[in-house]
Design a protein around this motif. Structure first.
Motif, PDB file in Angstrom:
ATOM      1  N   GLN A  60      19.604  39.426 -24.655  1.00 24.86           N
ATOM      2  CA  GLN A  60      19.462  39.190 -26.084  1.00 24.86           C
ATOM      3  C   GLN A  60      20.092  37.859 -26.489  1.00 24.86           C
ATOM      4  OE1 GLN A  60      21.357  42.804 -27.265  1.00 24.86           O
ATOM      5  NE2 GLN A  60      19.445  43.972 -27.350  1.00 24.86           N
ATOM      6  N   LEU A  61      21.190  37.482 -25.833  1.00 26.51           N
ATOM      7  CA  LEU A  61      21.790  36.161 -26.067  1.00 26.51           C
ATOM      8  C   LEU A  61      20.838  35.064 -25.625  1.00 26.51           C
ATOM      9  CD1 LEU A  61      24.225  34.351 -26.820  1.00 26.51           C
ATOM     10  CD2 LEU A  61      25.035  34.649 -24.464  1.00 26.51           C
ATOM     11  N   VAL A  62      20.200  35.262 -24.467  1.00 25.02           N
ATOM     12  CA  VAL A  62      19.243  34.264 -23.964  1.00 25.02           C
ATOM     13  C   VAL A  62      18.062  34.127 -24.919  1.00 25.02           C
ATOM     14  CG1 VAL A  62      17.649  33.717 -22.086  1.00 25.02           C
ATOM     15  CG2 VAL A  62      19.916  34.646 -21.561  1.00 25.02           C
ATOM     16  N   LEU A  63      17.566  35.269 -25.439  1.00 26.00           N
ATOM     17  CA  LEU A  63      16.420  35.223 -26.338  1.00 26.00           C
ATOM     18  C   LEU A  63      16.768  34.573 -27.670  1.00 26.00           C
ATOM     19  CD1 LEU A  63      13.515  36.005 -27.135  1.00 26.00           C
ATOM     20  CD2 LEU A  63      14.423  38.238 -27.841  1.00 26.00           C
ATOM     21  N   SER A  64      17.897  34.997 -28.265  1.00 30.74           N
ATOM     22  CA  SER A  64      18.232  34.523 -29.610  1.00 30.74           C
ATOM     23  C   SER A  64      18.765  33.104 -29.592  1.00 30.74           C
ATOM     24  CB  SER A  64      19.253  35.464 -30.260  1.00 30.74           C
ATOM     25  OG  SER A  64      20.427  35.556 -29.481  1.00 30.74           O
ATOM     26  N   TRP A  65      19.852  32.893 -28.832  1.00 30.18           N
ATOM     27  CA  TRP A  65      20.461  31.569 -28.839  1.00 30.18           C
ATOM     28  C   TRP A  65      19.720  30.601 -27.912  1.00 30.18           C
ATOM     29  CZ3 TRP A  65      23.862  30.313 -32.425  1.00 30.18           C
ATOM     30  CH2 TRP A  65      24.404  29.017 -32.368  1.00 30.18           C
ATOM     31  N   GLY A  66      19.264  31.110 -26.765  1.00 34.04           N
ATOM     32  CA  GLY A  66      18.594  30.226 -25.818  1.00 34.04           C
ATOM     33  C   GLY A  66      17.206  29.826 -26.264  1.00 34.04           C
ATOM     34  N   VAL A  67      16.335  30.833 -26.506  1.00 36.27           N
ATOM     35  CA  VAL A  67      14.926  30.543 -26.782  1.00 36.27           C
ATOM     36  C   VAL A  67      14.706  30.145 -28.238  1.00 36.27           C
ATOM     37  CG1 VAL A  67      12.594  31.491 -26.791  1.00 36.27           C
ATOM     38  CG2 VAL A  67      14.171  32.052 -24.929  1.00 36.27           C
ATOM     39  N   LEU A  68      15.118  31.004 -29.187  1.00 33.05           N
ATOM     40  CA  LEU A  68      14.815  30.735 -30.595  1.00 33.05           C
ATOM     41  C   LEU A  68      15.526  29.488 -31.116  1.00 33.05           C
ATOM     42  CD1 LEU A  68      14.799  34.331 -32.141  1.00 33.05           C
ATOM     43  CD2 LEU A  68      12.855  32.905 -31.491  1.00 33.05           C
ATOM     44  N   VAL A  69      16.835  29.424 -30.920  1.00 38.19           N
ATOM     45  CA  VAL A  69      17.579  28.258 -31.404  1.00 38.19           C
ATOM     46  C   VAL A  69      17.169  27.004 -30.629  1.00 38.19           C
ATOM     47  CG1 VAL A  69      19.867  27.254 -31.727  1.00 38.19           C
ATOM     48  CG2 VAL A  69      19.495  29.662 -32.216  1.00 38.19           C
ATOM     49  N   GLY A  70      16.885  27.151 -29.336  1.00 38.57           N
ATOM     50  CA  GLY A  70      16.466  26.005 -28.528  1.00 38.57           C
ATOM     51  C   GLY A  70      15.149  25.430 -28.998  1.00 38.57           C
ATOM     52  N   LEU A  71      14.156  26.301 -29.240  1.00 38.29           N
ATOM     53  CA  LEU A  71      12.861  25.825 -29.723  1.00 38.29           C
ATOM     54  C   LEU A  71      12.979  25.235 -31.122  1.00 38.29           C
ATOM     55  CD1 LEU A  71      10.464  28.676 -28.528  1.00 38.29           C
ATOM     56  CD2 LEU A  71      10.562  26.342 -27.672  1.00 38.29           C
ATOM     57  N   GLY A  72      13.752  25.885 -31.983  1.00 34.78           N
ATOM     58  CA  GLY A  72      13.903  25.375 -33.341  1.00 34.78           C
ATOM     59  C   GLY A  72      14.575  24.021 -33.387  1.00 34.78           C
TER      60      GLY A  72
END
Length: 435
Positions: free
Chosen positions: A117-129
């Protein structure tokens, strides 16, 4: 001085119409500045999360570092396409959506219970944004809204990131230290959301949207949405990848990212905490780095206009490598004068590599240099991602960060050598007499 603009419907040869002294371009630049400062909030937080998440969930530092590495990698790999997204859908839409995605990703971390969930939220979502509104945001605004004062505006918007770091790092570190990491994550989410109304209400994609000429220029019609920019970005990448200088520039800049965003920004705070330094004090040191980052970048641009960029890069990387070799001996429970010297020096050198690297891209690739530089920047973030993960793993395995500092020092020495062996283009034009 009052600006003059031309109405879109005026006949050729008619005099321009005087407009108010305050040009709309400056309010657009101000919104961009505030947006980039808000973006600095989520760029400042990862290094502050490692110890709290390790303590609460017993996740390894390597696991946490992997989430940060996904964030950094997506930031870099999205950046070359950010300008294409803005050309296709408009600056305002892209930035507003990106900030919302960042806010959602940061807020979701407060409910997470598993590493994925950390990878999805901080890694993927914040990274793409964050990648969708990277350096292309400031560059696109400057190119569209300004003809005069472009250098000044570029410098101001570049400094916004360091200014935001100075504002948010002490606040976020205080929240983490005294109230826990969740309020800090919520603060990042709210900071991103708070900027969205300003972007939507005050930002405009092009001067023609408000029937103005760019600041210092003539009126031009708004161009039609561009649909082939992403394809061109990929085409230029394959073309540049067949040349040696591209790999030397990308490789050295990957080491630059590894030794700054991946290493110091991500791991300096937990490394200093290992030696007994309070988190708030260590975060304050990172904020000071941000202050001197502005000075170093401006000075490096001045040097790049006057000295050979290959030699400048070699000097920058070599000095950075030497400083990293000494860092393990400087970490202590309190800040001593040698540590302050390191912080000031490292701040001056933080992104001093950007102007000479960009100059070499222009020299090697001409009209494609901006796109090539976008891919070189992507390599910067991939290098940062690798070390963000590897640094956490090294801390888990060895119980200390010392080996990471030494290895990064050696990598910087390799980057210095790579910069020196970049060949000049085979076809060169003579400089004008007196240049």
């Amino acid at each position: 001085m009052a600006q003059t603009t031309a109405r879109p419907d005026r006949t050729p040869g008619s005099p321009p119409v005087r407009t108010p002294r305050f040009h709309r371009a400056w309010s657009v630049a101000a919104v961009t500045f505030v947006t980039i400062i808000g973006a600095a909030a989520f760029a400042s937080l990862p290094g502050l999360l490692i110890e709290p998440l390790h303590a609460e969930f017993d996740w390894s530092r390597g696991t946490i570092g992997f989430a940060v590495s996904v964030n950094l990698a997506l930031y870099g790999l999205t950046a070359p396409f950010a300008a294409a997204l803005m050309d296709r859908f408009g600056i305002r839409r892209v930035v507003a959506v990106a900030l919302t995605v960042i806010a959602v990703g940061a807020a979701l971390t407060t409910w997470m219970t598993a590493p994925w969930q950390l990878v999805l939220s901080w890694g993927v979502l914040v990274g793409l944004g964050s990648g969708s509104m990277a350096l292309a945001f400031a560059a696109t605004v400057t190119n569209r809204w300004f003809v005069a004062r472009r250098g000044l505006v570029t410098g101001i918007l570049t400094a916004a990131g360091a200014s935001g770091q100075l504002i948010f790092l002490p606040l976020l570190s205080w929240l983490v230290e005294y109230h826990g990491w969740r309020p800090a994550a919520v603060t990042v989410s709210l900071a991103a959301l708070a900027v969205v109304p300003f972007v939507w209400l005050l930002l405009r994609d092009h001067p023609a949207d408000v029937r103005l000429a760019p600041y210092g220029g003539e009126y031009v019609e708004k161009p039609a949405p561009v649909t082939g920019a992403a394809r061109r970005a990929v085409t230029v990448l394959f073309k540049a990848a067949r040349t040696g200088p591209f790999w030397l520039l990308a490789g050295s800049f990957a080491i630059c990212g590894a030794s700054t965003n991946g290493l110091v920004r991500t791991h300096l705070v937990p490394a200093a905490h290992d030696h007994g330094m309070p988190v708030t004090t260590a975060a304050g040191l990172l904020a000071v780095i941000g202050v001197f980052d502005v000075v170093g970048t401006v000075a490096s641009g001045w040097f790049t206009d006057r000295f050979e960029p290959r030699r400048l890069l070699a000097v920058y990387y070599a000095l950075r490598g030497v400083s990293l070799l000494f860092l393990p001996m400087l970490l202590a429970p309190s800040v001593q004068p040698p540590m302050l010297f390191f912080i000031v020096f490292y701040g001056l050198d933080w992104v001093a590599t950007v102007p000479p690297t960009l100059a070499l891209c222009r020299e090697q690739y001409g009209e494609d240099s901006a796109i090539v530089f976008g891919w070189v920047l992507a390599s910067h973030q991939v290098g940062a991602a690798v070390v963000a993960f590897a640094g956490g793993v090294a801390r888990d395995v060895f119980g200390t960060y010392d080996v990471v500092w030494y290895a990064s020092g050696a990598l910087c020495a390799a980057a210095a050598l790579m910069a020196l062996v970049i060949n000049r283009p085979r076809t060169e034009t003579l400089s004008p007499v007196g240049a």
